[in-house]
Scaffold this motif. Structure first.
Motif, short mmCIF file in Angstrom:
data_model
loop_
_atom_site.label_atom_id
_atom_site.label_comp_id
_atom_site.label_asym_id
_atom_site.label_seq_id
_atom_site.Cartn_x
_atom_site.Cartn_y
_atom_site.Cartn_z
N GLU A 288 -8.74 0.04 2.24
CA GLU A 288 -8.09 -1.20 2.67
C GLU A 288 -6.74 -1.37 1.97
N SER A 289 -5.74 -1.75 2.74
CA SER A 289 -4.36 -1.94 2.29
C SER A 289 -3.66 -0.63 1.94
N LYS A 290 -4.34 0.50 2.11
CA LYS A 290 -3.72 1.80 1.91
C LYS A 290 -3.17 2.30 3.25
N ALA B 19 -6.95 -4.77 6.44
CA ALA B 19 -6.74 -3.60 7.30
C ALA B 19 -6.41 -2.34 6.51
N ILE B 20 -6.65 -1.21 7.17
CA ILE B 20 -6.20 0.10 6.72
C ILE B 20 -4.98 0.45 7.56
N ASN B 21 -3.84 0.73 6.94
CA ASN B 21 -2.62 1.02 7.69
C ASN B 21 -2.68 2.45 8.25
N ILE B 22 -2.40 2.56 9.53
CA ILE B 22 -2.50 3.84 10.23
C ILE B 22 -1.11 4.30 10.62
N ASP C 216 0.07 -4.66 13.86
CA ASP C 216 0.81 -4.57 12.60
C ASP C 216 0.36 -3.38 11.76
N TYR C 217 -0.90 -3.00 11.86
CA TYR C 217 -1.42 -1.91 11.04
C TYR C 217 -1.18 -0.52 11.63
N PHE C 218 -0.57 -0.46 12.80
CA PHE C 218 -0.39 0.82 13.52
C PHE C 218 1.10 1.14 13.62
#
Length: 351
Positions: free
Chosen positions: A27-29, A58-61, A82-84
């Motif tokens: 998470e947050s990575k 979220a996990i950033n992708i 936002d995370y993608f």
């Protein structure tokens, strides 16, 4: 209909997520994933997307690929989240430039289609090596915590025994057969990973998947498990061009994806891990028989022509021992009957 509207697919992802509690550590990575529209890595991305959609943090992708359009089409409504984020990357080029830091890399970009390997052995071999070097240089420059390289069971070569390969067993590979550009390129890339770890301290783990199948395969994928699954979903007969006796470690794409995430987080630095569901070590013929059971089609035997034989995997036995992976706490959830039936059912919904 897209794959995210399939209740079977979403249910399968949720089942896998229930067995991956360590994802909270990501998470947050930020995770960069190459080959993200392919059979294996698109399943990884789908697991991470589903995690983000069902959790607060979220996990950033970071999706790295050649085609923004293809990536946007595959991941549909999640592309603008936002995370993608998409960045351009081509494994065949040595001059990829990244200016975005990340914490982890899962490298799955590779030319794995038998037809393409036969047609472009030079490009196949070079992309495996130069594509890996580019990412290792990036990892070194930006202090990436860990890189996971998706290698292949083809690195093992041929051996006489029928027992599954352990990670420290290697057989014969004919250096003068251009079809082996794929396996030799993968071998070289693995050695490059451990060399960067030794000389520069770049941490990496290696995954050696068996024969992966699932509804995330491209319609143009000419590997038999993918081509046959699409044929069955269209109501067509399966045409087998060998006696089907070759032994393989089959694995449902979501089981493979969960194994990759387990290895990324729990694997030991510069160690290799076979990805194989022990319940799914079966012959090509047995795999075909599972597929025809899922629809009213037949299994037909024909002789391969010379051009088709050039693309055959030279290994009569590529079964894998997954004891090291299971020691990390991984267990396959989808045996061949269930996994292949789910593959055909989802394909029927989306094609």
């Amino acid at each position: 209909m897209n794959i995210y509207e399939s209740n079977i697919w979403i249910s399968d992802i949720d089942e896998v997520l229930s067995k991956l509690p360590e994802l909270t550590e990501l998470e947050s990575k930020t995770i960069m994933i190459t080959g993200a529209t392919g059979l294996i890595c698109s399943s990884v991305v789908d697991i991470l997307i589903r995690y983000n959609e069902t959790h607060i943090n979220a996990i950033n992708i970071l999706v790295a690929g050649r085609s923004r359009e293809k990536t946007e089409t595959r991941f549909a409504q999640y592309f603008t989240k936002d995370y993608f984020r998409f960045i351009t990357y081509d494994a065949a080029k040595a001059d990829n430039e990244f200016c975005i830091p990340c914490n982890y890399i899962i490298h799955g970009a590779s030319n794995a289609f038998p037809r393409n390997i036969v047609k472009e052995p030079v490009e196949t071999m070079l992309s495996n090596f130069t594509g890996m070097k580019c990412l290792l240089d990036y990892a070194k420059a930006y202090g990436v915590k860990r890189l996971l390289f998706i290698s292949s069971s083809e690195v093992y070569g041929k051996k006489e025994e029928c027992q599954p390969y352990r990670e420290d067993e290697y057989g014969y590979i004919d250096l003068l057969n251009p079809r082996n550009s794929y396996s030799i390129g993968k071998r070289a890339a693995e050695t490059l990973c451990v060399s960067y770890a030794d000389e520069y301290g770049v941490e990496s783990v290696l995954a050696r998947p068996g024969h992966i199948y699932g509804p995330t395969a491209s319609p143009s994928d000419n590997r038999v498990s993918s081509a046959w699954a699409y044929a069955v979903a269209r109501g067509e007969n399966i045409v087998m061009k060998s006696d089907g006796s070759q032994l393989r470690s089959y694995c449902y794409c979501l089981d493979c994806a969960s194994a990759l995430l387990k290895i990324l987080i729990r694997g030991e630095n510069v160690h290799a891990y076979n990805i194989s569901n022990p319940e799914s070590i079966i012959s090509i013929k047995e795999m075909a028989e599972f597929l025809v059971k899922s629809a009213s089609v037949k299994l037909i035997r024909e002789e391969a022509n010379e051009e088709e034989r050039k693309g055959f995997n030279p290994m009569s036995n590529s079964s894998l021992d997954s004891s090291s992976l299971q020691a990390l706490g991984w267990k396959g959830l989808f045996g061949p009957g269930r996994g292949l039936a789910h593959t055909v059912s989802v394909l029927k919904e989306i094609i």
